[in-house]
Design a protein around this motif. Structure first.
Motif, PDB file in Angstrom:
ATOM      1  N   THR A  76       0.280   2.616  -6.008  1.00 43.24           N
ATOM      2  CA  THR A  76       0.811   1.565  -5.141  1.00 43.24           C
ATOM      3  C   THR A  76       0.844   0.258  -5.928  1.00 43.24           C
ATOM      4  OG1 THR A  76      -1.363   0.879  -4.329  1.00 43.24           O
ATOM      5  CG2 THR A  76      -0.254   2.668  -3.116  1.00 43.24           C
ATOM      6  N   ASN A 108       0.803  -1.216   0.000  1.00 41.98           N
ATOM      7  CA  ASN A 108       0.000   0.000   0.000  1.00 41.98           C
ATOM      8  C   ASN A 108       0.842   1.274   0.000  1.00 41.98           C
ATOM      9  OD1 ASN A 108      -2.708  -1.024  -0.022  1.00 41.98           O
ATOM     10  ND2 ASN A 108      -2.366  -1.742   2.063  1.00 41.98           N
ATOM     11  N   SER A 122      -6.206  -4.241  -0.654  1.00 36.21           N
ATOM     12  CA  SER A 122      -5.541  -2.943  -0.605  1.00 36.21           C
ATOM     13  C   SER A 122      -6.135  -2.108   0.527  1.00 36.21           C
ATOM     14  CB  SER A 122      -5.718  -2.200  -1.930  1.00 36.21           C
ATOM     15  OG  SER A 122      -7.043  -1.718  -2.053  1.00 36.21           O
TER      16      SER A 122
END
Length: 108
Positions: free
Chosen positions: A16, A2, A70
């Motif tokens: 990311t 992340n 995520s």
């Protein structure tokens, strides 16, 4: 995964590793329509090549994993990608069951 990818900072976007997975999945899921268009144009009739289902399944799983793992963790995105995964998997199963493993090879 992340954390922002530093070498992509020039884009001005916060990118990311999970976003790259999500972007790739979204491109694959959307790109399957281009594959279907090209196959239908070549055949002169509507057809769905097997790669369409592979792209559907992989694209769905990639975007689903983005929304699940995520920092986003968005339930709308999970639902949006969960159902197409089952549909693509079942359609791929039917395609293989009815046409065999090698249906897209020349001469088969």
């Amino acid at each position: 995964m992340n954390e922002e990818i530093a070498w992509l900072a020039w884009t001005g976007l916060h990118v990311t590793a999970w976003k790259l997975i999500g972007y790739t999945g979204a491109l694959m899921f959307g790109g399957r329509w281009l594959v279907q268009f090209i196959a239908s144009k070549r055949a002169g009739k509507p057809v769905i090549p097997r790669v369409f289902w592979y792209m559907s399944l992989l694209g769905s799983f990639m975007t689903l994993s983005y929304f699940l793992f995520s920092a986003k963790q968005d339930s709308v995105g999970v639902l949006q990608n969960l159902f197409p995964s089952f549909t693509a998997a079942y359609s791929l199963y039917l395609d293989i069951k009815h046409r065999g493993w090698h249906r897209d090879r020349a001469g088969h």
